[in-house]
Design a protein around this motif. Sequence first.
Motif, PDB file in Angstrom:
ATOM      1  N   SER A 115      -2.448  35.846  42.303  1.00 37.22           N
ATOM      2  CA  SER A 115      -2.795  37.247  42.057  1.00 37.22           C
ATOM      3  C   SER A 115      -4.007  37.695  42.868  1.00 37.22           C
ATOM      4  CB  SER A 115      -3.083  37.476  40.569  1.00 37.22           C
ATOM      5  OG  SER A 115      -1.952  37.149  39.803  1.00 37.22           O
ATOM      6  N   VAL A 116      -4.910  36.788  43.143  1.00 36.11           N
ATOM      7  CA  VAL A 116      -6.090  37.106  43.954  1.00 36.11           C
ATOM      8  C   VAL A 116      -5.771  36.934  45.440  1.00 36.11           C
ATOM      9  CG1 VAL A 116      -8.435  36.312  44.546  1.00 36.11           C
ATOM     10  CG2 VAL A 116      -7.767  36.569  42.151  1.00 36.11           C
ATOM     11  N   PHE A 117      -5.021  35.883  45.783  1.00 34.42           N
ATOM     12  CA  PHE A 117      -4.789  35.575  47.195  1.00 34.42           C
ATOM     13  C   PHE A 117      -3.946  36.618  47.918  1.00 34.42           C
ATOM     14  CE2 PHE A 117      -2.270  33.731  50.608  1.00 34.42           C
ATOM     15  CZ  PHE A 117      -3.289  33.317  51.452  1.00 34.42           C
ATOM     16  N   VAL A 118      -2.894  37.100  47.295  1.00 33.95           N
ATOM     17  CA  VAL A 118      -2.003  38.041  47.984  1.00 33.95           C
ATOM     18  C   VAL A 118      -2.750  39.312  48.402  1.00 33.95           C
ATOM     19  CG1 VAL A 118       0.069  39.465  47.773  1.00 33.95           C
ATOM     20  CG2 VAL A 118       0.117  37.075  47.028  1.00 33.95           C
ATOM     21  N   PRO A 119      -3.475  39.974  47.505  1.00 35.23           N
ATOM     22  CA  PRO A 119      -4.246  41.152  47.966  1.00 35.23           C
ATOM     23  C   PRO A 119      -5.310  40.792  49.016  1.00 35.23           C
ATOM     24  CG  PRO A 119      -4.091  41.153  45.574  1.00 35.23           C
ATOM     25  CD  PRO A 119      -3.546  39.836  46.044  1.00 35.23           C
ATOM     26  N   PHE A 120      -5.948  39.632  48.853  1.00 32.05           N
ATOM     27  CA  PHE A 120      -6.948  39.187  49.830  1.00 32.05           C
ATOM     28  C   PHE A 120      -6.315  39.020  51.209  1.00 32.05           C
ATOM     29  CE2 PHE A 120      -8.931  35.734  52.195  1.00 32.05           C
ATOM     30  CZ  PHE A 120     -10.255  36.145  52.244  1.00 32.05           C
ATOM     31  N   ALA A 121      -5.187  38.341  51.261  1.00 34.80           N
ATOM     32  CA  ALA A 121      -4.507  38.109  52.540  1.00 34.80           C
ATOM     33  C   ALA A 121      -4.077  39.435  53.164  1.00 34.80           C
ATOM     34  CB  ALA A 121      -3.300  37.196  52.339  1.00 34.80           C
ATOM     35  N   TYR A 122      -3.590  40.338  52.350  1.00 33.08           N
ATOM     36  CA  TYR A 122      -3.096  41.621  52.860  1.00 33.08           C
ATOM     37  C   TYR A 122      -4.241  42.542  53.302  1.00 33.08           C
ATOM     38  CZ  TYR A 122      -0.605  46.050  53.124  1.00 33.08           C
ATOM     39  OH  TYR A 122      -0.096  47.250  53.553  1.00 33.08           O
ATOM     40  N   PHE A 123      -5.210  42.750  52.426  1.00 31.56           N
ATOM     41  CA  PHE A 123      -6.262  43.722  52.710  1.00 31.56           C
ATOM     42  C   PHE A 123      -7.388  43.174  53.589  1.00 31.56           C
ATOM     43  CE2 PHE A 123      -4.490  45.536  48.740  1.00 31.56           C
ATOM     44  CZ  PHE A 123      -4.128  46.776  49.242  1.00 31.56           C
ATOM     45  N   TYR A 124      -7.786  41.935  53.371  1.00 35.21           N
ATOM     46  CA  TYR A 124      -8.927  41.388  54.101  1.00 35.21           C
ATOM     47  C   TYR A 124      -8.509  40.711  55.405  1.00 35.21           C
ATOM     48  CZ  TYR A 124     -13.343  39.024  55.017  1.00 35.21           C
ATOM     49  OH  TYR A 124     -14.498  38.601  55.606  1.00 35.21           O
ATOM     50  N   LEU A 125      -7.499  39.866  55.345  1.00 35.64           N
ATOM     51  CA  LEU A 125      -7.055  39.152  56.544  1.00 35.64           C
ATOM     52  C   LEU A 125      -5.986  39.907  57.328  1.00 35.64           C
ATOM     53  CD1 LEU A 125      -6.934  35.481  55.226  1.00 35.64           C
ATOM     54  CD2 LEU A 125      -8.724  36.569  56.595  1.00 35.64           C
ATOM     55  N   LYS A 126      -5.521  41.028  56.761  1.00 34.59           N
ATOM     56  CA  LYS A 126      -4.505  41.873  57.416  1.00 34.59           C
ATOM     57  C   LYS A 126      -3.203  41.111  57.687  1.00 34.59           C
ATOM     58  CE  LYS A 126      -7.542  45.186  57.689  1.00 34.59           C
ATOM     59  NZ  LYS A 126      -7.691  45.994  56.540  1.00 34.59           N
ATOM     60  N   GLU A 127      -2.845  40.215  56.789  1.00 35.63           N
ATOM     61  CA  GLU A 127      -1.574  39.488  56.879  1.00 35.63           C
ATOM     62  C   GLU A 127      -0.469  40.387  56.328  1.00 35.63           C
ATOM     63  OE1 GLU A 127      -0.842  36.168  57.806  1.00 35.63           O
ATOM     64  OE2 GLU A 127      -2.862  36.100  58.648  1.00 35.63           O
ATOM     65  N   PRO A 128       0.720  40.301  56.896  1.00 37.98           N
ATOM     66  CA  PRO A 128       1.811  41.115  56.353  1.00 37.98           C
ATOM     67  C   PRO A 128       2.277  40.570  55.002  1.00 37.98           C
ATOM     68  CG  PRO A 128       2.624  39.688  58.089  1.00 37.98           C
ATOM     69  CD  PRO A 128       1.129  39.517  58.054  1.00 37.98           C
ATOM     70  N   LEU A 129       2.743  41.478  54.148  1.00 34.74           N
ATOM     71  CA  LEU A 129       3.350  41.042  52.892  1.00 34.74           C
ATOM     72  C   LEU A 129       4.710  40.424  53.208  1.00 34.74           C
ATOM     73  CD1 LEU A 129       2.599  43.953  50.408  1.00 34.74           C
ATOM     74  CD2 LEU A 129       1.572  41.686  50.473  1.00 34.74           C
ATOM     75  N   LYS A 130       5.032  39.349  52.503  1.00 38.35           N
ATOM     76  CA  LYS A 130       6.297  38.662  52.740  1.00 38.35           C
ATOM     77  C   LYS A 130       7.021  38.480  51.418  1.00 38.35           C
ATOM     78  CE  LYS A 130       4.406  35.918  56.509  1.00 38.35           C
ATOM     79  NZ  LYS A 130       4.153  34.571  56.978  1.00 38.35           N
ATOM     80  N   LEU A 131       8.318  38.390  51.493  1.00 45.16           N
ATOM     81  CA  LEU A 131       9.100  38.076  50.292  1.00 45.16           C
ATOM     82  C   LEU A 131       8.748  36.695  49.755  1.00 45.16           C
ATOM     83  CD1 LEU A 131      12.684  39.488  50.838  1.00 45.16           C
ATOM     84  CD2 LEU A 131      11.044  40.090  49.072  1.00 45.16           C
ATOM     85  N   ASP A 132       8.218  35.838  50.602  1.00 43.32           N
ATOM     86  CA  ASP A 132       7.819  34.504  50.157  1.00 43.32           C
ATOM     87  C   ASP A 132       6.820  34.570  49.005  1.00 43.32           C
ATOM     88  OD1 ASP A 132       9.470  33.476  52.082  1.00 43.32           O
ATOM     89  OD2 ASP A 132       7.860  32.995  53.486  1.00 43.32           O
TER      90      ASP A 132
END
Length: 117
Positions: free
Chosen positions: A78-95
């Motif tokens: 729950s913390v990592f997905v928003p962090f990866a998306y907003f901070y690291l600019k990683e794309p959201l994945k179905l994974d």
Amino acid sequence: MKPVVLTIGLLTLSNVFMTFAWYAHLKTLYTKPWVIAALVSWGIALFEYLLQVPANRIGFTVLNVAQLKILQEVITLSVFVPFAYFYLKEPLKLDYLWAALCILGAVYFVFRSKLGL
């Protein structure tokens, strides 16, 4: 305050620190030597442990170790997905969705006795 609510709050804050300690250096310190990144990460991780240890001690008064661990995994995702998306600019994945569904299954199996299932 209920021990489970306090545990969730402390583990969430702890996880924010942990996520920054483990991954923020990939964006902010990538040009620095790894030793610098490690020292900065250790400094951030200290705050993680100052929250995580009491959270687990409080949680252990009403949850077993497996429940604490699965709770931590839910919070981590729950913390990592928003962090990866907003901070690291990683794309959201179905994974991420598939991982969440697997963890949801783990939640069911670990907490089903508490829920009377």
